[in-house]
Write a protein that holds these residues in place. Structure first.
Motif, PDB file in Angstrom:
ATOM      1  N   VAL A 161       0.847  -1.201   0.000  1.00  0.00           N
ATOM      2  CA  VAL A 161       0.000   0.000   0.000  1.00  0.00           C
ATOM      3  C   VAL A 161       0.879   1.246   0.000  1.00  0.00           C
ATOM      4  N   CYS A 162       0.550   2.207  -0.846  1.00  0.00           N
ATOM      5  CA  CYS A 162       1.254   3.490  -0.794  1.00  0.00           C
ATOM      6  C   CYS A 162       0.230   4.608  -0.794  1.00  0.00           C
ATOM      7  N   ASN A 163       0.491   5.633   0.028  1.00  0.00           N
ATOM      8  CA  ASN A 163      -0.442   6.751   0.114  1.00  0.00           C
ATOM      9  C   ASN A 163      -0.087   7.869  -0.864  1.00  0.00           C
ATOM     10  N   TYR A 188       5.480   8.341 -11.942  1.00  0.00           N
ATOM     11  CA  TYR A 188       6.249   7.304 -12.643  1.00  0.00           C
ATOM     12  C   TYR A 188       6.027   5.924 -12.023  1.00  0.00           C
ATOM     13  N   CYS A 189       5.290   5.896 -10.912  1.00  0.00           N
ATOM     14  CA  CYS A 189       5.155   4.636 -10.161  1.00  0.00           C
ATOM     15  C   CYS A 189       3.692   4.212 -10.026  1.00  0.00           C
ATOM     16  N   LEU A 190       2.905   5.024  -9.322  1.00  0.00           N
ATOM     17  CA  LEU A 190       1.486   4.706  -9.099  1.00  0.00           C
ATOM     18  C   LEU A 190       0.644   5.925  -9.476  1.00  0.00           C
ATOM     19  N   ILE A 248      13.719  -1.823   5.392  1.00  0.00           N
ATOM     20  CA  ILE A 248      12.266  -1.934   5.423  1.00  0.00           C
ATOM     21  C   ILE A 248      11.710  -0.970   4.383  1.00  0.00           C
ATOM     22  N   THR A 249      10.855  -1.490   3.508  1.00  0.00           N
ATOM     23  CA  THR A 249      10.346  -0.643   2.432  1.00  0.00           C
ATOM     24  C   THR A 249       8.907  -1.026   2.127  1.00  0.00           C
ATOM     25  N   GLY A 250       8.387  -0.531   1.012  1.00  0.00           N
ATOM     26  CA  GLY A 250       6.997  -0.844   0.660  1.00  0.00           C
ATOM     27  C   GLY A 250       6.787  -0.674  -0.840  1.00  0.00           C
ATOM     28  N   GLY A 251       5.632  -0.373  -1.245  1.00  0.00           N
ATOM     29  CA  GLY A 251       4.602   0.501  -0.744  1.00  0.00           C
ATOM     30  C   GLY A 251       5.213   1.578   0.159  1.00  0.00           C
ATOM     31  N   GLU A 252       4.417   2.057   1.065  1.00  0.00           N
ATOM     32  CA  GLU A 252       4.938   3.035   2.022  1.00  0.00           C
ATOM     33  C   GLU A 252       4.929   2.377   3.407  1.00  0.00           C
ATOM     34  N   PRO A 253       6.126   2.076   3.947  1.00  0.00           N
ATOM     35  CA  PRO A 253       6.167   1.318   5.215  1.00  0.00           C
ATOM     36  C   PRO A 253       5.459   2.029   6.365  1.00  0.00           C
ATOM     37  N   THR A 313      11.298   5.696   2.879  1.00  0.00           N
ATOM     38  CA  THR A 313       9.954   6.247   3.107  1.00  0.00           C
ATOM     39  C   THR A 313       9.728   7.463   2.222  1.00  0.00           C
ATOM     40  N   ASN A 314       8.451   7.770   2.000  1.00  0.00           N
ATOM     41  CA  ASN A 314       8.158   9.031   1.290  1.00  0.00           C
ATOM     42  C   ASN A 314       8.175  10.212   2.264  1.00  0.00           C
ATOM     43  N   GLY A 315       8.367   9.955   3.527  1.00  0.00           N
ATOM     44  CA  GLY A 315       8.540  11.027   4.512  1.00  0.00           C
ATOM     45  C   GLY A 315       7.243  11.609   5.038  1.00  0.00           C
ATOM     46  N   VAL A 328      14.866   9.032   2.358  1.00  0.00           N
ATOM     47  CA  VAL A 328      13.596   9.725   2.156  1.00  0.00           C
ATOM     48  C   VAL A 328      13.526  10.107   0.676  1.00  0.00           C
ATOM     49  N   SER A 329      12.417   9.791   0.043  1.00  0.00           N
ATOM     50  CA  SER A 329      12.295  10.077  -1.388  1.00  0.00           C
ATOM     51  C   SER A 329      11.766  11.495  -1.583  1.00  0.00           C
ATOM     52  N   ILE A 330      12.586  12.339  -2.202  1.00  0.00           N
ATOM     53  CA  ILE A 330      12.175  13.728  -2.470  1.00  0.00           C
ATOM     54  C   ILE A 330      12.579  14.046  -3.909  1.00  0.00           C
ATOM     55  N   VAL A 365      18.708  11.040   0.683  1.00  0.00           N
ATOM     56  CA  VAL A 365      17.512  11.486  -0.033  1.00  0.00           C
ATOM     57  C   VAL A 365      17.548  10.888  -1.429  1.00  0.00           C
ATOM     58  N   ASN A 366      16.485  10.192  -1.805  1.00  0.00           N
ATOM     59  CA  ASN A 366      16.392   9.603  -3.149  1.00  0.00           C
ATOM     60  C   ASN A 366      15.686  10.588  -4.073  1.00  0.00           C
ATOM     61  N   ALA A 367      16.260  10.824  -5.235  1.00  0.00           N
ATOM     62  CA  ALA A 367      15.571  11.642  -6.241  1.00  0.00           C
ATOM     63  C   ALA A 367      15.689  10.953  -7.590  1.00  0.00           C
ATOM     64  N   PHE A 426      20.875  10.099  -6.744  1.00  0.00           N
ATOM     65  CA  PHE A 426      20.183  10.303  -8.015  1.00  0.00           C
ATOM     66  C   PHE A 426      19.906   8.920  -8.601  1.00  0.00           C
ATOM     67  N   ILE A 427      18.621   8.639  -8.804  1.00  0.00           N
ATOM     68  CA  ILE A 427      18.237   7.316  -9.324  1.00  0.00           C
ATOM     69  C   ILE A 427      17.774   7.471 -10.770  1.00  0.00           C
ATOM     70  N   GLU A 428      18.356   6.657 -11.628  1.00  0.00           N
ATOM     71  CA  GLU A 428      17.939   6.674 -13.030  1.00  0.00           C
ATOM     72  C   GLU A 428      16.553   6.025 -13.124  1.00  0.00           C
ATOM     73  N   GLU A 450      12.289   1.489 -16.361  1.00  0.00           N
ATOM     74  CA  GLU A 450      11.053   1.148 -17.058  1.00  0.00           C
ATOM     75  C   GLU A 450      10.355  -0.004 -16.337  1.00  0.00           C
ATOM     76  N   THR A 451       9.048   0.128 -16.154  1.00  0.00           N
ATOM     77  CA  THR A 451       8.255  -0.982 -15.620  1.00  0.00           C
ATOM     78  C   THR A 451       7.120  -1.205 -16.615  1.00  0.00           C
ATOM     79  N   SER A 452       6.373  -2.299 -16.441  1.00  0.00           N
ATOM     80  CA  SER A 452       5.354  -2.537 -17.470  1.00  0.00           C
ATOM     81  C   SER A 452       4.239  -1.496 -17.410  1.00  0.00           C
TER      82      SER A 452
HETATM   83  N1  SAM Z   1       7.210   4.607  -0.394  1.00  0.00           N
HETATM   84  C1  SAM Z   1       8.606   4.601  -0.192  1.00  0.00           C
HETATM   85  C2  SAM Z   1       9.237   5.775  -0.902  1.00  0.00           C
HETATM   86  O1  SAM Z   1       8.529   6.597  -1.458  1.00  0.00           O
HETATM   87  O2  SAM Z   1      10.455   5.893  -0.852  1.00  0.00           O
HETATM   88  C3  SAM Z   1       9.307   3.292  -0.548  1.00  0.00           C
HETATM   89  C4  SAM Z   1       8.923   2.598  -1.812  1.00  0.00           C
HETATM   90  S1  SAM Z   1       9.428   3.414  -3.297  1.00  0.00           S
HETATM   91  C5  SAM Z   1       8.918   2.238  -4.508  1.00  0.00           C
HETATM   92  C6  SAM Z   1      11.190   3.254  -3.234  1.00  0.00           C
HETATM   93  C7  SAM Z   1      11.967   4.098  -4.220  1.00  0.00           C
HETATM   94  O3  SAM Z   1      11.732   3.630  -5.534  1.00  0.00           O
HETATM   95  C8  SAM Z   1      11.600   5.566  -4.219  1.00  0.00           C
HETATM   96  O4  SAM Z   1      12.775   6.347  -4.019  1.00  0.00           O
HETATM   97  C9  SAM Z   1      11.053   5.802  -5.603  1.00  0.00           C
HETATM   98  O5  SAM Z   1      11.347   7.089  -6.091  1.00  0.00           O
HETATM   99  C10 SAM Z   1      11.772   4.738  -6.401  1.00  0.00           C
HETATM  100  N2  SAM Z   1      11.097   4.379  -7.635  1.00  0.00           N
HETATM  101  C11 SAM Z   1       9.818   4.012  -7.820  1.00  0.00           C
HETATM  102  N3  SAM Z   1       9.572   3.732  -9.111  1.00  0.00           N
HETATM  103  C12 SAM Z   1      10.740   3.922  -9.781  1.00  0.00           C
HETATM  104  C13 SAM Z   1      11.138   3.785 -11.139  1.00  0.00           C
HETATM  105  N4  SAM Z   1      10.297   3.393 -12.069  1.00  0.00           N
HETATM  106  N5  SAM Z   1      12.430   4.057 -11.447  1.00  0.00           N
HETATM  107  C14 SAM Z   1      13.305   4.434 -10.494  1.00  0.00           C
HETATM  108  N6  SAM Z   1      12.996   4.572  -9.194  1.00  0.00           N
HETATM  109  C15 SAM Z   1      11.719   4.324  -8.843  1.00  0.00           C
END
Ligand code: SAM
Length: 361
Positions: free
Chosen positions: A58-60, A65-67, A102-107, A133-135, A155-157, A194-196, A223-225, A228-230
């Motif tokens: 579950v993610c709020n 790019y994800c949900l 620990i991760t998720g969804g949003e833990p 976490t999304n923080g 923390v994803s920002i 911080v994940n971006a 910095f995360i590249e 691609e997901t389906s």
């Molecule tokens: N809800 C938490 C969060 O927001 O960090 C944890 C789960 S989230 C799936 C974990 C990380 O995956 C986040 O930093 C998010 O930005 C990254 N992420 C999700 N989809 C992605 C994608 N298609 N490509 C790269 N990173 C992705």
């Protein structure tokens, strides 16, 4: 959330696995009388010391790019319970896992998160408990998470601009999340990242702004590249920024790559003498990305995923009951030998991964 969650209850047998096998070990046995286990090593000479544990799908947030349409109650099954978490992490710790993320969804949507952190931290052999976490609840709960034993937090920002942050995530929460980061630093958290995800049409123009931010802020920016997901194919092709382009920009601005040990994982680490913060670059499309893979994943449904982009996962849940430890151990050993050499993302293979909230990234 309105989901009808009925636990699936079919019994399961791993054909051909002897239950009463005696295990050889490459690891010290740290409990008198405890069975010893094979270390986690796959057929490509990779060793695994790091487990990513998704505790909910579950993610709020609804990151575009994800949900993009938010969480859709995709799974009808109950997520792994606290006691199942204890059982499975204990087995993996005996096999050499010393770090759990620990991760998720949003833990932080789980009400028993503090108890989960404490339980995992107290498992013998686990040295580091990290969380992504999304923080959203950072400011409110960081003290409890640290008290429970959390060692490291990501923390994803994705944007430092409140309007762009809102556009990407669907939530106008940047100010509160930044205040939460300050609180984590004030409370003395040791490792704060911080994940971006850099996105061509949304935040790539903030590259310099991100760098300016860490001049005086002692965090590690990842910095995360974009992967691609389906579910995000079209979005991916419109927004993907190549990791190599990011790398070239960093090197042109005087950032120096730090040499890391073989088992330190796939991130490339950068430092700059004028900056308090550091940078980690996650380049899943780079040539040797998978050769340094040091992680395994368990989904919130109790499935072992050998790769973020592999097939449906190996169901460990049927072995989560009393007396099944030896069988669970054997299933993991056998499964690990099927871990593919690479994710084949370069060939647009996304496996069965519709989005990363399924597994936690
Ligand atoms: N809800 C938490 C969060 O927001 O960090 C944890 C789960 S989230 C799936 C974990 C990380 O995956 C986040 O930093 C998010 O930005 C990254 N992420 C999700 N989809 C992605 C994608 N298609 N490509 C790269 N990173 C992705």
């Amino acid at each position: 959330m309105g989901c009808n969650r009925n636990a699936a209850a079919s019994p399961y047998f791993w054909k051909g696995v002897p239950v009463n096998k005696t295990y050889e070990t490459g690891l010290p046995s740290w409990e008198p009388g405890a069975p010893s286990y094979l270390a986690l090593q796959d057929g490509h000479d990779r060793q695994f010391s790091y487990l990513r544990l998704s505790i909910t799908d579950v993610c709020n947030f609804s990151c575009n790019y994800c949900l993009p349409d938010g969480y859709q109650c995709e799974s009808k099954t109950t997520p792994i319970s606290l006691s199942e978490i204890k059982q499975v992490v204990t087995i993996f710790a005996k096999k050499g896992i010393n770090k759990v993320r620990i991760t998720g969804g949003e833990p932080s949507v789980r009400k028993d998160l503090v108890e989960i952190i404490r339980t995992v931290k107290n498992i013998p052999g686990i040295k580091t408990v990290a969380m992504t976490t999304n923080g959203y609840k950072l400011g409110e709960y960081i003290g409890d998470w640290l008290d429970a034993g959390l060692n490291a937090l990501n923390v994803s920002i994705d944007s430092l601009d409140p309007a762009v942050f809102h556009m990407i995530t669907g939530h106008n929460r940047l100010k509160e999340i930044m205040a939460g980061l300050d609180k984590a630093l004030e409370l003395g958290i040791k490792t704060l990242k911080v994940n971006a995800v850099l996105l061509k049409s949304y935040n790539f123009n903030e590259f310099e702004r991100f760098l300016d931010w860490i001049k005086d802020t002692p965090i590690s920016l990842r910095f995360i590249e974009l992967m691609e997901t389906s579910d995000n194919r079209e979005y991916f092709h419109a927004n993907h920024v190549s990791g190599e382009d990011i790398q070239k920009r960093l090197e042109a601005s005087g950032w120096l790559q730090r040499i890391r040990s073989k088992n330190a994982g796939p991130a490339k680490e950068y430092q700059h003498p004028d900056y308090q913060g550091s940078i980690g670059l996650i380049m899943p499309y780079s040539k040797d990305f998978c050769t340094t893979c040091n992680r395994l994943r368990i989904s919130s449904l109790g499935k072992l995923h050998l790769c973020l982009f592999g097939e449906g996962g190996l169901d460990l849940r049927p072995f989560f009951s009393e007396g099944q430890e030896a069988l669970l151990n054997d299933v993991v050993d056998k499964g690990l030998q099927t871990k593919p050499e690479t994710h084949y993302l370069q060939s647009n293979n996304t496996g069965t991964t519709r989005h990363l909230a399924m597994l936690g990234g």
